[in-house]
Every structure is written in C-alpha cells, then in structure tokens.
Design an enzyme around this catalytic site. Structure first.
Site, PDB file in Angstrom:
ATOM      1  N   ASP A  58       0.862  -1.185   0.000  1.00 38.21           N
ATOM      2  CA  ASP A  58       0.000   0.000   0.000  1.00 38.21           C
ATOM      3  C   ASP A  58       0.897   1.233   0.000  1.00 38.21           C
ATOM      4  O   ASP A  58       1.758   1.370   0.860  1.00 38.21           O
ATOM      5  CB  ASP A  58      -0.897  -0.003   1.247  1.00 38.21           C
ATOM      6  CG  ASP A  58      -1.822  -1.219   1.260  1.00 38.21           C
ATOM      7  OD1 ASP A  58      -2.413  -1.520   0.207  1.00 38.21           O
ATOM      8  OD2 ASP A  58      -1.939  -1.870   2.314  1.00 38.21           O
ATOM      9  N   ARG A 104      -2.043  -9.041  -9.898  1.00 43.54           N
ATOM     10  CA  ARG A 104      -3.008  -8.183 -10.595  1.00 43.54           C
ATOM     11  C   ARG A 104      -2.525  -6.729 -10.633  1.00 43.54           C
ATOM     12  O   ARG A 104      -2.930  -5.967 -11.490  1.00 43.54           O
ATOM     13  CB  ARG A 104      -4.378  -8.278  -9.919  1.00 43.54           C
ATOM     14  CG  ARG A 104      -4.408  -7.793  -8.501  1.00 43.54           C
ATOM     15  CD  ARG A 104      -5.685  -8.168  -7.791  1.00 43.54           C
ATOM     16  NE  ARG A 104      -5.785  -9.600  -7.563  1.00 43.54           N
ATOM     17  CZ  ARG A 104      -6.825 -10.197  -6.980  1.00 43.54           C
ATOM     18  NH1 ARG A 104      -7.846  -9.492  -6.585  1.00 43.54           N
ATOM     19  NH2 ARG A 104      -6.843 -11.496  -6.795  1.00 43.54           N
ATOM     20  N   ASP A 144       4.621   0.336  -8.153  1.00 44.51           N
ATOM     21  CA  ASP A 144       4.333   1.112  -9.367  1.00 44.51           C
ATOM     22  C   ASP A 144       3.969   2.542  -9.018  1.00 44.51           C
ATOM     23  O   ASP A 144       3.598   3.308  -9.902  1.00 44.51           O
ATOM     24  CB  ASP A 144       3.155   0.478 -10.133  1.00 44.51           C
ATOM     25  CG  ASP A 144       1.878   0.504  -9.321  1.00 44.51           C
ATOM     26  OD1 ASP A 144       1.932   0.165  -8.123  1.00 44.51           O
ATOM     27  OD2 ASP A 144       0.824   0.885  -9.872  1.00 44.51           O
TER      28      ASP A 144
END
Ligand SMILES: C[S@@+](CC[C@H](N)C(=O)[O-])C[C@H]1O[C@@H](n2cnc3c(N)ncnc32)[C@H](O)[C@@H]1O
Length: 241
Positions: free
Chosen positions: A150, A221, A186
């Site tokens: 996170d 994912r 990312d």
C-alpha cells in the site's frame, strides 16, 4: 530529489518520518463474507497456519529454505512460487480476510474445505506481518517478498509505509546474510521513497531497480493494473549484508 504529494522533498521525509504507529493491523474485513468464505476461514485456514516459534516444523516436510511473502493480496504470486519451488516453505502473510479467502478458494473446491489435500509447502499468517517478523527466529529466512505494498502517498501517512527506516532492522534480523528481499512498486511517490530509505541504510546492498519484470517474479493483478494505467513498476532486489 523527488517530491511527495505534499510538495516536501522525499529525502527530507525519510529523515523526519515518524516511527510506525503502535496500532497493528489485525484481520480486516471488507464486505460481508459469504457462507463459503466463512467456511474457508473457519475450517481450511486452521489447517494451514504457521507456528512462528517453529516455522520449519509447521510444514508437512521440513523445507530446504524458508521464504516469506508480506501482503499476498489475492495470492497469485504465492501460488505461483509454491508451484515452481516445491522444496521451499513459503509463509504467506495477509491481513485482509477477502484476500485470504481468495487464496484459499483457489486451493480447495467447494465441499473440500475440511479434507482437500493442501500444499505441503505453504503456510499462512493471517495477521499483521510485523507481529510475525517480531516472533520468527533470527536468520531463518532466505527470501522475503513485498510486492506492491500500500503506497500511502500522502506525506502525513509516510509512517505507515512498510518500507520504513524502523522496519529495516526487523527484516534484517530474520533474513540470513546473503538473503534476498524483493520489493516491487508502481507508485511514483513510493518509488522515490524506497530509493531514499534504502540509500540511507547499511543493512542491505541496494542496487538500482529493474524496470522490466525480472525472470522468476510471477506477476500479480497490480502489474496489469499499473501497465494499463501507464505506470512503470520498479523491481528491487535487496541483499542482506
Ligand atoms: C496493494 S495490496 C498488494 C497485494 C499483492 N502483494 C499483489 O501484488 O497483488 C497490499 C496488501 O498488503 C496487505 N497488508 C498491508 N499491510 C499489511 C501488514 N502489516 N501485514 C500483512 N499484510 C498487509 C493489504 O491487506 C493488501 O492486501
């Protein structure tokens, strides 16, 4: 030097970041669980729990080496690793119940919750990874994965980021010398943050990240989401000194 979303310099942020909050994340729940999910948590999960005082003895067969995944999400990466490396013991850790159910539902068909054969090289810690890290024996792990943690992009939440100056000694204690810590992100703020935190420490060798997913890093994912949104994931391999 990068800026976080408050406009502050990331390196200033690393120097001044508060310690992580004392509050530990217990199991957390999103939407109400369906009966099948309740069954997976009540019946299947206890069959897979790790005992942190005896991690090796928790596996069906004593593993050649122990790996840990922190925050496995839906379990794609964990399941790919145990299939590719039958001789290792993977401890997979996740606080979010829907994620735990997602992994369990891929392991057992409906009706097999109590007696379907489960992978002998996977054990779960359905709670805060920091609690597990504090309990594991010194130098027991060969590899740790932290994939797409996170990002907590606001500067005032930086203390909640898992890559944090205060977390490094906890991770370093449980990793063997030469053991590997893989991190992927990312999020541009988090990418700058990782660079700054890791360039200000001496526990790990910290070469620059790869921008193409290295061989042996099964995708999750979040890789697909990032690429769809035009973001470039970065893949770090830190090595315990
Ligand atoms: C952004 S998701 C990424 C999930 C997965 N690694 C992936 O790439 O698909 C981060 C996950 O870490 C979990 N998480 C966050 N803090 C954690 C902690 N302290 N201990 C265990 N899991 C944690 C969250 O519940 C969430 O599922």
């Amino acid at each position: 030097m990068g800026k976080d979303r408050s406009g502050a310099g990331v390196e200033d942020g690393v120097r001044t970041v508060k310690p992580p909050p004392d509050r530990l994340y217990g199991r957390s729940r999103g939407h109400k669980l369906r009966p099948r999910q309740e069954l997976l948590l009540e019946v299947t999960l206890p069959r897979l729990l790790i005992d942190p005082d005896d991690p090796w003895g928790s596996f069906a067969v004593q593993p050649a080496s122990l790996w840990l995944e922190i925050g496995f999400g839906g379990g794609e990466h964990a399941l790919a690793q145990i299939a590719a490396f039958p001789g290792i013991g993977l401890i997979a850790c996740e606080v979010f119940e829907n994620g735990i159910c997602s992994l369990l539902s891929r392991l057992v068909p409906e009706g097999g919750e109590a007696d379907e054969t489960l992978p002998g090289n996977l054990r779960l810690w359905p709670d805060d990874a920091r609690v597990l890290l504090a309990k594991l024996p010194d130098g027991c792990l060969d590899r740790v994965f932290l994939l797409f943690p996170d990002p907590w992009p606001k500067a005032r939440h930086a203390k909640r980021r898992f890559v944090h100056p205060a977390m490094l000694p906890l991770l370093a204690r449980v990793l063997k010398p030469g053991g590997v810590w893989r991190v992927a992100s990312d999020d541009p703020t988090y990418q700058d943050w990782v660079r700054s935190v890791m360039s200000a420490q001496e526990l790990f060798d910290a070469p620059p990240p790869a921008e193409a997913r290295p061989m042996g890093w099964p995708p999750t994912r979040y890789v697909a989401k990032a690429l769809c949104a035009g973001r470039t994931p970065m893949y770090w391999t830190f090595v315990r000194r």
